[in-house]
Design a protein around this motif. Sequence first.
Motif, PDB file in Angstrom:
ATOM      1  N   PHE A  68       2.037   1.761  -3.494  1.00 22.68           N
ATOM      2  CA  PHE A  68       0.969   2.279  -4.362  1.00 22.68           C
ATOM      3  C   PHE A  68       0.819   3.786  -4.179  1.00 22.68           C
ATOM      4  O   PHE A  68       0.560   4.520  -5.123  1.00 22.68           O
ATOM      5  CB  PHE A  68      -0.371   1.610  -4.030  1.00 22.68           C
ATOM      6  N   THR A  69       0.943   4.236  -2.923  1.00 23.57           N
ATOM      7  CA  THR A  69       0.748   5.656  -2.625  1.00 23.57           C
ATOM      8  C   THR A  69       1.888   6.500  -3.165  1.00 23.57           C
ATOM      9  O   THR A  69       1.681   7.619  -3.612  1.00 23.57           O
ATOM     10  CB  THR A  69       0.697   5.867  -1.096  1.00 23.57           C
ATOM     11  N   LEU A 122     -12.403   0.823  -3.037  1.00 15.15           N
ATOM     12  CA  LEU A 122     -11.110   0.151  -3.202  1.00 15.15           C
ATOM     13  C   LEU A 122     -10.198   0.237  -1.980  1.00 15.15           C
ATOM     14  O   LEU A 122      -9.639  -0.770  -1.534  1.00 15.15           O
ATOM     15  CB  LEU A 122     -10.406   0.778  -4.422  1.00 15.15           C
ATOM     16  N   PRO A 144     -12.113  12.847  -9.172  1.00 22.65           N
ATOM     17  CA  PRO A 144     -11.306  12.901  -7.962  1.00 22.65           C
ATOM     18  C   PRO A 144     -10.031  12.060  -8.060  1.00 22.65           C
ATOM     19  O   PRO A 144      -9.138  12.176  -7.218  1.00 22.65           O
ATOM     20  CB  PRO A 144     -12.239  12.336  -6.888  1.00 22.65           C
ATOM     21  N   GLU A 145      -9.924  11.172  -9.050  1.00 18.22           N
ATOM     22  CA  GLU A 145      -8.719  10.331  -9.158  1.00 18.22           C
ATOM     23  C   GLU A 145      -8.603   9.818 -10.583  1.00 18.22           C
ATOM     24  O   GLU A 145      -9.437  10.116 -11.425  1.00 18.22           O
ATOM     25  CB  GLU A 145      -8.793   9.154  -8.182  1.00 18.22           C
ATOM     26  N   GLY A 146      -7.585   9.007 -10.798  1.00 16.80           N
ATOM     27  CA  GLY A 146      -7.368   8.443 -12.122  1.00 16.80           C
ATOM     28  C   GLY A 146      -6.154   9.059 -12.781  1.00 16.80           C
ATOM     29  O   GLY A 146      -5.758  10.175 -12.442  1.00 16.80           O
ATOM     30  N   ALA A 166     -13.913  11.503  -1.629  1.00 13.60           N
ATOM     31  CA  ALA A 166     -13.170  10.317  -2.064  1.00 13.60           C
ATOM     32  C   ALA A 166     -12.422   9.712  -0.874  1.00 13.60           C
ATOM     33  O   ALA A 166     -12.045  10.429   0.058  1.00 13.60           O
ATOM     34  CB  ALA A 166     -12.186  10.705  -3.159  1.00 13.60           C
ATOM     35  N   THR A 177      -5.401   3.504 -10.552  1.00 15.36           N
ATOM     36  CA  THR A 177      -6.230   4.555  -9.966  1.00 15.36           C
ATOM     37  C   THR A 177      -5.369   5.625  -9.297  1.00 15.36           C
ATOM     38  O   THR A 177      -5.645   6.813  -9.403  1.00 15.36           O
ATOM     39  CB  THR A 177      -7.196   3.964  -8.917  1.00 15.36           C
ATOM     40  N   LEU A 178      -4.313   5.198  -8.575  1.00 16.86           N
ATOM     41  CA  LEU A 178      -3.556   6.151  -7.765  1.00 16.86           C
ATOM     42  C   LEU A 178      -2.431   6.876  -8.515  1.00 16.86           C
ATOM     43  O   LEU A 178      -2.356   8.097  -8.445  1.00 16.86           O
ATOM     44  CB  LEU A 178      -3.017   5.450  -6.509  1.00 16.86           C
ATOM     45  N   HIS A 194     -13.361   7.121 -17.638  1.00 16.27           N
ATOM     46  CA  HIS A 194     -11.997   6.568 -17.717  1.00 16.27           C
ATOM     47  C   HIS A 194     -11.873   5.202 -17.041  1.00 16.27           C
ATOM     48  O   HIS A 194     -11.034   4.402 -17.405  1.00 16.27           O
ATOM     49  CB  HIS A 194     -10.947   7.573 -17.213  1.00 16.27           C
ATOM     50  N   ASN A 243     -15.531  -0.202 -13.425  1.00 11.23           N
ATOM     51  CA  ASN A 243     -15.063  -1.293 -12.570  1.00 11.23           C
ATOM     52  C   ASN A 243     -16.184  -2.256 -12.237  1.00 11.23           C
ATOM     53  O   ASN A 243     -17.239  -1.845 -11.754  1.00 11.23           O
ATOM     54  CB  ASN A 243     -14.474  -0.725 -11.268  1.00 11.23           C
ATOM     55  N   ARG A 283      -6.382  -2.510  -9.981  1.00 15.14           N
ATOM     56  CA  ARG A 283      -7.211  -1.323  -9.735  1.00 15.14           C
ATOM     57  C   ARG A 283      -6.388  -0.231  -9.057  1.00 15.14           C
ATOM     58  O   ARG A 283      -6.459   0.930  -9.442  1.00 15.14           O
ATOM     59  CB  ARG A 283      -8.415  -1.675  -8.839  1.00 15.14           C
ATOM     60  N   LEU A 284      -5.603  -0.635  -8.033  1.00 13.94           N
ATOM     61  CA  LEU A 284      -4.788   0.372  -7.332  1.00 13.94           C
ATOM     62  C   LEU A 284      -3.749   0.984  -8.273  1.00 13.94           C
ATOM     63  O   LEU A 284      -3.549   2.193  -8.290  1.00 13.94           O
ATOM     64  CB  LEU A 284      -4.105  -0.266  -6.120  1.00 13.94           C
ATOM     65  N   HIS A 303      -6.259   6.633   2.463  1.00 12.33           N
ATOM     66  CA  HIS A 303      -5.757   5.366   3.007  1.00 12.33           C
ATOM     67  C   HIS A 303      -6.181   5.100   4.436  1.00 12.33           C
ATOM     68  O   HIS A 303      -6.143   3.970   4.910  1.00 12.33           O
ATOM     69  CB  HIS A 303      -4.241   5.313   2.875  1.00 12.33           C
ATOM     70  N   ARG A 352       0.846  -1.204   0.000  1.00 14.28           N
ATOM     71  CA  ARG A 352       0.000   0.000   0.000  1.00 14.28           C
ATOM     72  C   ARG A 352       0.882   1.256   0.000  1.00 14.28           C
ATOM     73  O   ARG A 352       0.598   2.228  -0.688  1.00 14.28           O
ATOM     74  CB  ARG A 352      -0.936  -0.047   1.202  1.00 14.28           C
TER      75      ARG A 352
END
Lengths: 477, 220
Positions: A198-199, B150, A285-287, B114, A232-233, B184, B187, A228-229, B117, A195
């Motif tokens: 990923f961050t 997620l 918000p992400e992607g 959103a 996405t991040l 984009h 899922n 997915r992670l 962590h 994790r």
Amino acid sequence: MRQQSMFFSARVDEKLADVRLQANLRKVKDNFVHVFAAAKHDYNQEADFEALRDAGAAIRKRVLDNLDIWLELFEQNATARGASVLWARNGREVCEHVVNIARQHGVSKAVKSKSMLSEEADLNAALSAAGIQAVETDLGEYILQIAGNEAPSHIIAPAMHKNLDEVADLFAKTHHTPRKTGIPELAREAREVLREHFTSAQMGITGGNFLIAESGSVALVTNEGNARLATTLPRVHVVITGIEKIVPTLEDLATLLRLLTRSATGQSISNYVSVLGGTRERADPEGPQHRMFILVDNARSGLLGSDMQPMLHCIRCAACMNHCPVYHSIGGHAYGWVYPGPMGSILTPMLTGLENALELPQASTLCNQCGDVCPVRIPLPELLRMLREKQTARGLRPFRERALLKAWAWLAERPGCYALATRFARRYLAWLAGGRDRIDHLAVVPGWSKGRDFPAPQVRTFRDLYASQQRTHCRGS
Amino acid sequence: MTGTDSRDDILARVRAGLAHDPALVDTRRRAALDYLSARAQNSRPRLAGDLTQRFCQRALAMSSTLDRVASLAQVPAAVARYLTANGLPLKGVCWTCHAALDWAAAGLHVEARAAGHDDLVGITGAFCAIAETGTLMLLSGAETAATTSLLPETHIAIVPASRIVAGMEDGFALLRAEHGELPHAVNFVSGPSRTGDIELTLVLGAHGPYRVHLLIVADE
């Protein structure tokens, strides 16, 4: 990955003697073969799995027969949505593209979700040489990476040759944590360690299960959620995949997913299926802000239009190796490159040169268990047999075999000599058998007779028997 | 030099292998475009009976848990019930489209943003749900963050029964009809994350949630 298929025979002996590996391999049957049969049975309650296989094979054939057109359509639709499409002739160009992208976007760390093509290209070594840290995030691939970059031994369960003790030792040593002995505790430890990666990673690198021409997107299938992670991040997403992975429509994707997950793990669907394309919009918000598709040839185009083209149907489900008696006996490492089992025995010689994988087309009993389960109906034993023909035609078989076949051909063209030789051979074999009905050791083919017995000959040769029957018949009439 | 050289070279090799008549390239392209616009469906299961029941049965088989509520207004109480029963924290994040639900009245502290962590509970809706496999179809977007389903260890999804369709093909048809283009990220989520990578032994909770709890809303 360095191709080491020429050491196949030597490795087979080593793998057969590996007690730990043999114990792990015995689990393949329970975990893959039985669940696949159950999934097929379940599907047949509401539909017809054979019709699904026909549909899957037809989709793959449709794409390959006009691959140039589908590649251009994919490129057009992917770029229209803001992604970039890059092309790589070989592994070296894959590495150049990825390193360039990383430099352009100031990437110091990349998280990777399983990609067999990056193994073909030896991408991790190239990234490391360029000073970019690459972290594998599929649990199996991560285990192999911290074990000193070991090679995967199965395409969907890459670390299946390792057991719990080895993983527990590796985690304690690498993470400097107290040694854990339960699988759930080890999975949680990996989750927490990864994790962090990923961050902090600026780039996610994935393979692609399918590329969808209609929408210019990639479909990724995982159970762990790591794809997915990774998509996405980080702000950059790089997809590395073979040119043959295209499917036309989302409807076709639905069909192939039904085949893929059942054939791979016996699931009606994997936990996560993501269809990704374009880039994030301002309000999202992400992607990723940047998405690049690297379409790789690496010798695949050479199969198009040839009798080996059906091999490009492959959707990498691993059903062929899961059902292969040879794979069950030796595991994946003996095959010496990225892809093991029946599909690997065809892909390795086709992608890296027949002369570099002489024994792989022979590493099959041609029992057709693989052909029976292939979801896209690749005639695997037939392709293996054709590779054997090519080897013979190019004089790539061992001298001893060629000499024996030449001698046999010479004799077969001369009936008198042939009769004499078979009569002599019968006597010799009868003498070797010494009254028993089996011969344990044959000096002319020592390797062959090591694992099997040869039956003792009948009292007379077929020719003698036939001749005497003809005589009786004539007298009778 | 890679780039256009590689592109042209690969396409040339592909064409050389396929050996089609070069004069037919436009005909082949038209055939491909016709195929795309036809969107023909292939052999697929025909589901008999109630789709909601089928969805629930398959969702349970994928290790999701379930609860049914009569209306959207009852969702916060159902969420509080689930979290309390499982000893989970009574706080989390939800999609901004659910910000108006009265979470506080159910004793919950829910922020509409959103997920990060440190968030332990993520509450989402679903674009639709697939009865064939017990699957949620989620679209990325300004109000529907992908991280919410997620990053947290617990994912709770609100599924209106009216949005349960038979198969993935029906989900895609709905997406084309309502949104035109794909976002984009689309899922498909079927239960908690899992791995079988150590000794081929399946454990729940890999990189994604450990728990997926579905609230089926009878009418919305």
